[in-house]
Enzyme design. Structure first.
Site, PDB file in Angstrom:
ATOM      1  N   ASP A 175      -8.940   0.168   1.136  1.00  0.00           N
ATOM      2  CA  ASP A 175      -7.998  -0.860   1.596  1.00  0.00           C
ATOM      3  C   ASP A 175      -8.714  -1.901   2.465  1.00  0.00           C
ATOM      4  O   ASP A 175      -8.106  -2.870   2.923  1.00  0.00           O
ATOM      5  CB  ASP A 175      -6.795  -0.243   2.313  1.00  0.00           C
ATOM      6  CG  ASP A 175      -7.159   0.411   3.630  1.00  0.00           C
ATOM      7  OD1 ASP A 175      -8.374   0.611   3.884  1.00  0.00           O
ATOM      8  OD2 ASP A 175      -6.238   0.727   4.406  1.00  0.00           O
ATOM      9  N   SER A 176     -10.026  -1.727   2.642  1.00  0.00           N
ATOM     10  CA  SER A 176     -10.819  -2.790   3.279  1.00  0.00           C
ATOM     11  C   SER A 176     -10.742  -4.064   2.442  1.00  0.00           C
ATOM     12  O   SER A 176     -11.118  -5.136   2.907  1.00  0.00           O
ATOM     13  CB  SER A 176     -12.278  -2.356   3.425  1.00  0.00           C
ATOM     14  OG  SER A 176     -12.812  -1.949   2.180  1.00  0.00           O
ATOM     15  N   ASP A 189      -7.740   4.472  -1.775  1.00  0.00           N
ATOM     16  CA  ASP A 189      -7.078   4.544  -0.464  1.00  0.00           C
ATOM     17  C   ASP A 189      -5.574   4.442  -0.601  1.00  0.00           C
ATOM     18  O   ASP A 189      -5.069   3.649  -1.406  1.00  0.00           O
ATOM     19  CB  ASP A 189      -7.530   3.353   0.409  1.00  0.00           C
ATOM     20  CG  ASP A 189      -8.661   3.718   1.341  1.00  0.00           C
ATOM     21  OD1 ASP A 189      -8.938   4.915   1.515  1.00  0.00           O
ATOM     22  OD2 ASP A 189      -9.270   2.790   1.901  1.00  0.00           O
ATOM     23  N   LYS A 237      -7.654   8.856  -0.557  1.00  0.00           N
ATOM     24  CA  LYS A 237      -8.150   8.936   0.833  1.00  0.00           C
ATOM     25  C   LYS A 237      -7.033   8.493   1.778  1.00  0.00           C
ATOM     26  O   LYS A 237      -6.411   7.449   1.556  1.00  0.00           O
ATOM     27  CB  LYS A 237      -9.399   8.067   1.008  1.00  0.00           C
ATOM     28  CG  LYS A 237      -9.910   8.058   2.447  1.00  0.00           C
ATOM     29  CD  LYS A 237     -11.322   7.533   2.555  1.00  0.00           C
ATOM     30  CE  LYS A 237     -11.438   6.027   2.491  1.00  0.00           C
ATOM     31  NZ  LYS A 237     -10.739   5.312   3.583  1.00  0.00           N
ATOM     32  N   GLU A 296      -5.962   8.110   6.041  1.00  0.00           N
ATOM     33  CA  GLU A 296      -6.426   8.118   7.433  1.00  0.00           C
ATOM     34  C   GLU A 296      -5.592   9.151   8.192  1.00  0.00           C
ATOM     35  O   GLU A 296      -4.367   9.042   8.262  1.00  0.00           O
ATOM     36  CB  GLU A 296      -6.308   6.716   8.024  1.00  0.00           C
ATOM     37  CG  GLU A 296      -7.249   5.757   7.309  1.00  0.00           C
ATOM     38  CD  GLU A 296      -7.304   4.365   7.915  1.00  0.00           C
ATOM     39  OE1 GLU A 296      -6.702   4.121   8.981  1.00  0.00           O
ATOM     40  OE2 GLU A 296      -7.976   3.506   7.309  1.00  0.00           O
ATOM     41  N   GLU A 334     -15.707   7.885  10.414  1.00  0.00           N
ATOM     42  CA  GLU A 334     -16.021   6.468  10.667  1.00  0.00           C
ATOM     43  C   GLU A 334     -16.288   6.231  12.152  1.00  0.00           C
ATOM     44  O   GLU A 334     -15.489   6.616  13.019  1.00  0.00           O
ATOM     45  CB  GLU A 334     -14.854   5.567  10.182  1.00  0.00           C
ATOM     46  CG  GLU A 334     -15.126   4.090  10.458  1.00  0.00           C
ATOM     47  CD  GLU A 334     -14.327   3.125   9.610  1.00  0.00           C
ATOM     48  OE1 GLU A 334     -13.638   3.549   8.663  1.00  0.00           O
ATOM     49  OE2 GLU A 334     -14.412   1.907   9.926  1.00  0.00           O
TER      50      GLU A 334
HETATM   51  O1  KIV Z   1     -11.296   0.882   3.107  1.00  0.00           O
HETATM   52  C1  KIV Z   1     -12.502   1.162   3.029  1.00  0.00           C
HETATM   53  O2  KIV Z   1     -13.295   0.510   2.369  1.00  0.00           O
HETATM   54  C2  KIV Z   1     -12.960   2.344   3.767  1.00  0.00           C
HETATM   55  C3  KIV Z   1     -14.426   2.466   3.975  1.00  0.00           C
HETATM   56  C4  KIV Z   1     -14.903   1.448   4.917  1.00  0.00           C
HETATM   57  C5  KIV Z   1     -14.782   3.815   4.367  1.00  0.00           C
HETATM   58  O3  KIV Z   1     -12.179   3.109   4.186  1.00  0.00           O
END
Ligand code: KIV
Length: 261
Positions: A40-41, A79, A108, A110, A177
């Site tokens: 989600d970056s 994510d 993934k 958080e 992280e």
């Molecule tokens: O969203 C993302 O790209 C991430 C990485 C920076 C680990 O969670």
């Protein structure tokens, strides 16, 4: 020695992971990198958002689907976006949507102490989860407020507990992280699932970076300490653009070679 395994794949060297938001990049990474993450970056990296809180299910669905469609060899990770896994019911509903639409191998999330029940619930539904702990960017409106975790004994022990709980509940890996090197080592040495680090030292079982940072493509100039750029894409592409621009102005492009008769 610690056995490094994700799903049914054994790793005899540290795991490599990079983000991909588009099929063209995923295609380059596929098979060269162990894990490909649609992170989600993309909110801040691609959409110019200040943080990742504005990332929607639709964004993750669209990018997740086109990226995962081209990946044939690497392990696919996606994510779950902000506020889509606040409770067990929402988490399962949204996880199902992402799994059905994008077909990742793992999701993934958080994770903090409160979110462990969600992790537990998704694992009980046979969903493969990576537990992202340490600095969890979805909790920050302002990324400048992010600070490295694990400098105090309390932080270190809380992170170790969270990692151990993630393992006990069935997470397939822990992503760490922005934690100190000794915290990363403590966690890596004390859990049997792999740790994958970003800004978390060499004492992890794997590493992840944002692809745009790796090639120095990002628009923000301030580079984070943990980011290593392996290529100056900006510079290389700028030279190509200048050349194209000059040839257009001089009517050198398109030459006969690029012209239909
Ligand atoms: O969203 C993302 O790209 C991430 C990485 C920076 C680990 O969670």
């Amino acid at each position: 020695m610690k056995k490094i395994k994700i799903l049914n794949k054994n790793f005899y060297q540290p795991i490599s992971c990079l983000t991909a938001y588009s099929p063209s990049i995923a295609n380059i990474l596929d098979g060269k990198i162990d894990l490909i993450l649609v992170g989600d970056s993309l909110g801040s990296t691609l959409y110019g958002m200040k943080n990742t809180q504005g990332v929607t299910m639709d964004m993750m669905k669209n990018h997740g689907a086109v990226v995962n469609k081209v990946i044939k060899k690497s392990i696919k990770v996606l994510d779950m976006p902000y506020k889509t896994y606040e409770n067990k019911r929402d988490a399962f509903k949204n996880a199902k949507i992402l799994l059905d639409y994008c077909k990742p191998d793992l999701l993934k999330l958080e994770i903090n102490k409160k979110k462990l029940v969600v992790l537990d619930h998704l694992v009980s539904k046979k969903i493969n989860i990576i537990s992202h702990i340490g600095v969890t960017p979805q909790s920050y409106k302002n990324f400048n407020k992010i600070k490295i975790l694990g400098r105090s004994d309390i932080e270190k022990n809380n992170l170790l507990k969270l990692a151990k709980e993630s393992e006990r509940l069935g997470a397939k890996a822990v992503l760490l992280e922005c934690v100190t090197a000794d915290t990363a080592k403590l966690i890596t040495d004390n859990i049997s699932i792999p740790t994958i680090g970003i800004g978390a030292s060499k004492y992890c079982d794997g590493q992840v970076l944002v692809f745009d940072d790796l090639i120095n493509l990002s628009t923000h100039n301030k580079k984070t300490k943990f980011v290593k750029s392996y290529l100056n894409f900006n510079k290389i592409v700028s030279n190509a653009i200048k050349k194209y621009n000059r040839e257009v102005k001089l009517r050198k492009f398109p030459s006969l070679k690029f012209t239909f008769n």
